[in-house]
Design a protein around this motif. Sequence first.
Motif, PDB file in Angstrom:
ATOM      1  N   ASP A 153     -60.922 -34.467 -16.415  1.00  0.00           N
ATOM      2  CA  ASP A 153     -61.010 -35.464 -15.896  1.00  0.00           C
ATOM      3  C   ASP A 153     -59.998 -35.487 -14.642  1.00  0.00           C
ATOM      4  OD1 ASP A 153     -60.789 -38.218 -14.913  1.00  0.00           O
ATOM      5  OD2 ASP A 153     -61.162 -39.206 -16.769  1.00  0.00           O
ATOM      6  N   LEU A 204     -57.458 -38.375 -14.299  1.00  0.00           N
ATOM      7  CA  LEU A 204     -56.356 -38.351 -15.283  1.00  0.00           C
ATOM      8  C   LEU A 204     -55.176 -37.136 -14.876  1.00  0.00           C
ATOM      9  CD1 LEU A 204     -57.986 -38.632 -18.477  1.00  0.00           C
ATOM     10  CD2 LEU A 204     -56.542 -40.255 -17.442  1.00  0.00           C
ATOM     11  N   THR A 205     -55.948 -35.933 -14.254  1.00  0.00           N
ATOM     12  CA  THR A 205     -55.094 -34.857 -13.689  1.00  0.00           C
ATOM     13  C   THR A 205     -54.294 -35.351 -12.453  1.00  0.00           C
ATOM     14  OG1 THR A 205     -56.898 -33.174 -14.437  1.00  0.00           O
ATOM     15  CG2 THR A 205     -55.237 -32.635 -12.600  1.00  0.00           C
ATOM     16  N   ALA A 210     -53.422 -38.387 -11.848  1.00  0.00           N
ATOM     17  CA  ALA A 210     -52.170 -39.318 -12.581  1.00  0.00           C
ATOM     18  C   ALA A 210     -51.338 -38.500 -12.893  1.00  0.00           C
ATOM     19  CB  ALA A 210     -52.850 -40.114 -13.426  1.00  0.00           C
ATOM     20  N   LEU A 270     -47.900 -40.644 -20.377  1.00  0.00           N
ATOM     21  CA  LEU A 270     -49.267 -40.732 -20.122  1.00  0.00           C
ATOM     22  C   LEU A 270     -50.108 -40.374 -21.396  1.00  0.00           C
ATOM     23  CD1 LEU A 270     -49.351 -39.739 -16.567  1.00  0.00           C
ATOM     24  CD2 LEU A 270     -48.997 -41.992 -17.534  1.00  0.00           C
ATOM     25  N   PHE A 271     -49.896 -39.104 -22.067  1.00  0.00           N
ATOM     26  CA  PHE A 271     -50.570 -38.660 -23.142  1.00  0.00           C
ATOM     27  C   PHE A 271     -49.968 -38.286 -24.348  1.00  0.00           C
ATOM     28  CE2 PHE A 271     -52.132 -37.095 -18.787  1.00  0.00           C
ATOM     29  CZ  PHE A 271     -53.174 -38.093 -18.690  1.00  0.00           C
TER      30      PHE A 271
END
Length: 242
Positions: free
Chosen positions: A168, A171-172, A174, A212-213
């Motif tokens: 994505d 997302l990368t 971010a 974030l993840f």
Amino acid sequence: MDKFDVEDPLTSLDGHQSDTISALFSSESDHMPSYNYFQCLKTSDFYVSFRQEAISLILQAQYSSNLDPYTQYLAVNYMDRFISWQEIPQGNPWIVRLLVIACISLAAKMKEIHFSFSDFQRDEGFMFDPPAIQRMELLVLDALNWRMRSITPFSFITFFVSLFQLKDPPLTQALKDRATNIIFQARNEINLLEFKPSIIGASALLLACHELFPLQFPSFETSVLSCEYVNEVSKFSSINCI
């Protein structure tokens, strides 16, 4: 000369991508302050105060000269490397100001952006003539062996992110943005001067991943720590100031 990109300083190198990445890791130590500088900052109040004042002046350029954070970071890199190889005489408070304006000027030239000596100096309440600034620039260039295409933590962000194989793009981006902000926030930390730019970049990225993840963090961490270019794995956990 090609426009310098602090996020990708080796774009002008010929050859395959793997050769470029290898060159990036093998050359990063040439763009760091000396180890003695880190030790000096741990024991000398003068050098700690000198560095704090210099960084404060460099950051003020964001307001007086509208400099972007990457140019400021590059100026701090030049300043740290210069001080690490050149003894600074005490009792001359003007030296820090002259050094700062020379480092900002060199960083702006590398980034090919406009920087006004007069606007910056007027807002900061001091004034050096162009010949004095140019002489200081030459001193900085000589101390740095003219290595101005600095390798910084930002240089490694894209490479380490590529190991995660994120699908994505938002997302990368971010993740890159958060890691970049972490590096900017930690630029004043003396303890980080001990670590290579790749270690700082990877640590900031791992922290961003954790924020974030969190569910994917273990796999991200494994990807970074198993990278063939990372030979200081044990140091990741010791960078507590990021």
